[in-house]
Design an enzyme around this catalytic site. Sequence first.
Site, PDB file in Angstrom:
ATOM      1  N   LYS A  92      82.164  25.706  22.517  1.00 43.95           N
ATOM      2  CA  LYS A  92      82.561  25.001  21.393  1.00 43.95           C
ATOM      3  C   LYS A  92      81.815  23.671  21.454  1.00 43.95           C
ATOM      4  O   LYS A  92      82.015  22.938  22.605  1.00 43.95           O
ATOM      5  CB  LYS A  92      84.145  24.738  21.396  1.00 43.95           C
ATOM      6  CG  LYS A  92      84.505  23.632  20.575  1.00 43.95           C
ATOM      7  CD  LYS A  92      85.940  23.274  20.444  1.00 43.95           C
ATOM      8  CE  LYS A  92      86.378  22.164  19.675  1.00 43.95           C
ATOM      9  NZ  LYS A  92      87.560  21.300  19.946  1.00 43.95           N
TER      10      LYS A  92
ATOM     11  N   GLY B  22      93.457  13.970  17.475  1.00 38.42           N
ATOM     12  CA  GLY B  22      94.573  13.303  17.989  1.00 38.42           C
ATOM     13  C   GLY B  22      95.468  12.312  17.060  1.00 38.42           C
ATOM     14  O   GLY B  22      96.273  11.898  17.440  1.00 38.42           O
TER      15      GLY B  22
ATOM     16  N   ALA C 110      91.844  19.961  15.061  1.00 38.15           N
ATOM     17  CA  ALA C 110      92.114  18.635  15.184  1.00 38.15           C
ATOM     18  C   ALA C 110      92.888  18.166  13.726  1.00 38.15           C
ATOM     19  O   ALA C 110      92.518  18.533  12.679  1.00 38.15           O
ATOM     20  CB  ALA C 110      90.721  17.919  15.097  1.00 38.15           C
ATOM     21  N   GLY C 111      93.768  17.276  14.196  1.00 37.55           N
ATOM     22  CA  GLY C 111      94.496  16.642  13.304  1.00 37.55           C
ATOM     23  C   GLY C 111      96.068  17.336  12.871  1.00 37.55           C
ATOM     24  O   GLY C 111      96.829  16.688  12.259  1.00 37.55           O
TER      25      GLY C 111
ATOM     26  N   ASN D  26      95.901  20.951  20.204  1.00 39.00           N
ATOM     27  CA  ASN D  26      95.966  20.413  21.759  1.00 39.00           C
ATOM     28  C   ASN D  26      97.178  19.351  21.394  1.00 39.00           C
ATOM     29  O   ASN D  26      98.207  19.587  22.483  1.00 39.00           O
ATOM     30  CB  ASN D  26      94.726  20.225  22.300  1.00 39.00           C
ATOM     31  CG  ASN D  26      94.666  19.738  23.404  1.00 39.00           C
ATOM     32  OD1 ASN D  26      95.849  19.299  24.159  1.00 39.00           O
ATOM     33  ND2 ASN D  26      93.396  19.447  24.089  1.00 39.00           N
ATOM     34  N   THR D  27      96.605  18.229  21.154  1.00 39.80           N
ATOM     35  CA  THR D  27      97.296  16.989  20.965  1.00 39.80           C
ATOM     36  C   THR D  27      98.849  17.275  20.783  1.00 39.80           C
ATOM     37  O   THR D  27      99.785  16.809  21.488  1.00 39.80           O
ATOM     38  CB  THR D  27      97.000  15.958  20.177  1.00 39.80           C
ATOM     39  OG1 THR D  27      95.532  15.730  20.720  1.00 39.80           O
ATOM     40  CG2 THR D  27      97.884  14.629  20.382  1.00 39.80           C
TER      41      THR D  27
END
Lengths: 259, 259, 259, 259
Positions: A97, A158, A184-185, A206-207
């Site tokens: 990635k 994040g 993301a987001g 993830n976050t």
Amino acid sequence: MHDPLKIAGVELSNRLFVGTGKFGDHSEMKAAIERSGSEVVTVALRRVDVDSGEENIIEDIPNSVQLMPNTSGARTAEEAVRIARLAKASGLGNWIKIEVISDQKYLLPDNEETIRATEILVNEGFVVLPYMSPDLMAAKRMEEAGAAAVMPLGAPIGSNKGIRMKDMVQILIDEINVPIVVDAGIGKPSEAAEAMEMGADAVLVNTAIATAKQPVKMAEAFDLAVKAGRQAYLSGLGPTRVTAEASSPLTGFLNSTKG
Amino acid sequence: MHDPLKIAGVELSNRLFVGTGKFGDHSEMKAAIERSGSEVVTVALRRVDVDSGEENIIEDIPNSVQLMPNTSGARTAEEAVRIARLAKASGLGNWIKIEVISDQKYLLPDNEETIRATEILVNEGFVVLPYMSPDLMAAKRMEEAGAAAVMPLGAPIGSNKGIRMKDMVQILIDEINVPIVVDAGIGKPSEAAEAMEMGADAVLVNTAIATAKQPVKMAEAFDLAVKAGRQAYLSGLGPTRVTAEASSPLTGFLNSTKG
Amino acid sequence: MHDPLKIAGVELSNRLFVGTGKFGDHSEMKAAIERSGSEVVTVALRRVDVDSGEENIIEDIPNSVQLMPNTSGARTAEEAVRIARLAKASGLGNWIKIEVISDQKYLLPDNEETIRATEILVNEGFVVLPYMSPDLMAAKRMEEAGAAAVMPLGAPIGSNKGIRMKDMVQILIDEINVPIVVDAGIGKPSEAAEAMEMGADAVLVNTAIATAKQPVKMAEAFDLAVKAGRQAYLSGLGPTRVTAEASSPLTGFLNSTKG
Amino acid sequence: MHDPLKIAGVELSNRLFVGTGKFGDHSEMKAAIERSGSEVVTVALRRVDVDSGEENIIEDIPNSVQLMPNTSGARTAEEAVRIARLAKASGLGNWIKIEVISDQKYLLPDNEETIRATEILVNEGFVVLPYMSPDLMAAKRMEEAGAAAVMPLGAPIGSNKGIRMKDMVQILIDEINVPIVVDAGIGKPSEAAEAMEMGADAVLVNTAIATAKQPVKMAEAFDLAVKAGRQAYLSGLGPTRVTAEASSPLTGFLNSTKG
């Protein structure tokens, strides 16, 4: 329902990709990955610290999953390429990635450098999944360069703000032929479901998992949400209306029962 | 995870309520209800046409579910009360979803008449679940009148527009002590998940399932989404941020590997 | 452009109503009202403290404006009625904005009590403008009771969140025959413009002006925005499109200039 | 209030830029430009058809405004450069809005080609204002290349959808040092006001004015809205709150008047 996602010949039955950052400890991370059902896990090379005496994160990632090392830390195409080669040399496989980020405030990716890194690494035989700021022309160039999938951000990494770039992400879903992985987001399972309803092929989270009060349960929540959104997409959502329409018949009832 | 919803002493393990209108035919409706896993099913009395020679919808609703007849068609408290009594007399039990609607364009409920009907029917021993336009003072009056749950609309019935009255629905969730069931307007599984993440106790979905291209599969999608949203709520969602925060460590990497 | 708003026979050329709370001092309030161009100013009776030795706020409100005392502090219809009568007896005229609020957390109005107060005060000859939680049936009752205008909130008072109840406010604009004045929640001039573009007849703004760093300049900004929104509404907004359409001709250019 | 916008040494007192496409006829266009108060007008070179016997659009643009020819029709940097040179040679001055668009469905700009065209034209002495898809790294490159301003789209051209890319546009406003002109997508005066409240230096509007039922009045509405938004930005907007805060004092009133 057999509905696999194919990336570079690999057949995936689960459309939730997860990351390994920000967890409290390795055992929590391991449990969350397992509960998520994820078959693709991204990991920053830095955490795979082979030489050090530290605990190695790789040992805590289930063997069955496809590892997707990322080039986190790279500020240019060259740095990303170097990290990718290092990852391969370290035995982490040929999926990569690409993250190229020089903006340290919003951590927004650099599409131009990312396209260059994609071209180089595809030529070296990598399975390349570029992380990018959603932009149609940049996504087309990544596709032309041989990207195995394109990974537009929904909002800054994040931020847990959801799919704020909805119009652009939708255009990518509609116009790009390789799989679109929203990355993301995404801060809530409902947002992951929404991305899938829009037609995204997968999401990376993830976050939102790692920073939940109970990450392992949250991992399962995301797994369910991604399945729900995918199934809704396949089932054909109904139309949105401006005025109301009753589910139950509204007229004549009282007359018919007055008798 | 044992996380039952209790309404009037009945313990429900599934938090998706479904309706019976707008399906193509009874067998499709039956299959959708079964696949949804729902334990509470609402039905307009009109469709329960005991006297006619028509096929009876009740026969196609699984025995295990809690029937919740609704007063669809009522334009006043008195009409709603009459329908409720008729439902009970017809053997449909003592749960009643009150719908009082005199506006034929947007099908918006009449909170004042609904409060009156709630008072009357609670006194007659019904388990009353009023459908309402989200308004804090009206919801408080319904609670005081003995409503077993309060069912605010997310958007006009059948509009599939989602939770458009988000601020008011959230206030009801935060301030009302009986269960909140978001009813009407939910058009996608992601929106059902969102209602649950907000802390709603359950959602009621009809149009979005019945008018999907594949209603049975869509029923399952909503089941998964409600479970995902509930689990996310219980797992503690992380905070939303304005600036980005990396999942993967970003600094020092290249220096540390340069050596 | 002659486009007056008529309320109870009074012709208003400015569609921005303002409030008098939260200003730093009276001279700032006075200057902001003047700069706003507003012709209707609401004031809580408490601040009109005739008996005390304190400076009287009324003296600082331009004579030319229509005073609209409000029943701020009332928790029931009876209390609102009492305040209205007191206002009239104090020489503040016969316009009254009804506010009945018993919820001290969100300060949401009580529609049922507000309807009752409207009925009583209309019968006593007041020009009644009820502040309300946007709900079609409640607004219809206020109209039937003789309200001179209906004032739905856009969001909780002082929240500066904008028109969060957009669907319901739009329905009121479309279905109620007396003027609709959007009151509470408007935090930015763009939101005031939006309310006017939706077809609202006027907006009431207080917190957003009084708590700006420069309230007098902000008052002018709201004046301009309300005029802009009204003019846009009258000029006929164009359609929204899903795909793009160029403003400039896109094809053929290069061929035609190649020659 | 003296609050000029400076671009390439030109001082502009009006922050609404307008386009010349899609108007019913030249006299309507002319009247709309005049009523808008705009001091910068963009025009596609194709419409400036010097050689043909057709009516020349330039004659109907007020002399006082700054002309900003655009490269509409260009699909590559080279084509844009060629059009820019042609515009200058035709006596249209040295300002140029770069549009490079090869996507014919959404008409989204090509940032990479646009950066290249910017570099070339800045070196040739043009005042370059690139139209772009909002992306931080691309905007930084345009700034570094010497762009006099950066013109991110709010949504696809002609969509009238408003500022859908809000987060990215805000980041550009915060991080880029040359003026930001929000271009494309703005469909209503309220949206123009919002862009200005966010801190944009100017907005460009064409479709929303030209396709209004009454374009001349709509031009004035946009002029007012841009002024309102700018003034609000300069006046310091108040904070947004989650719970309510009364404008009028709420406690003690009835006690104090009971006596």
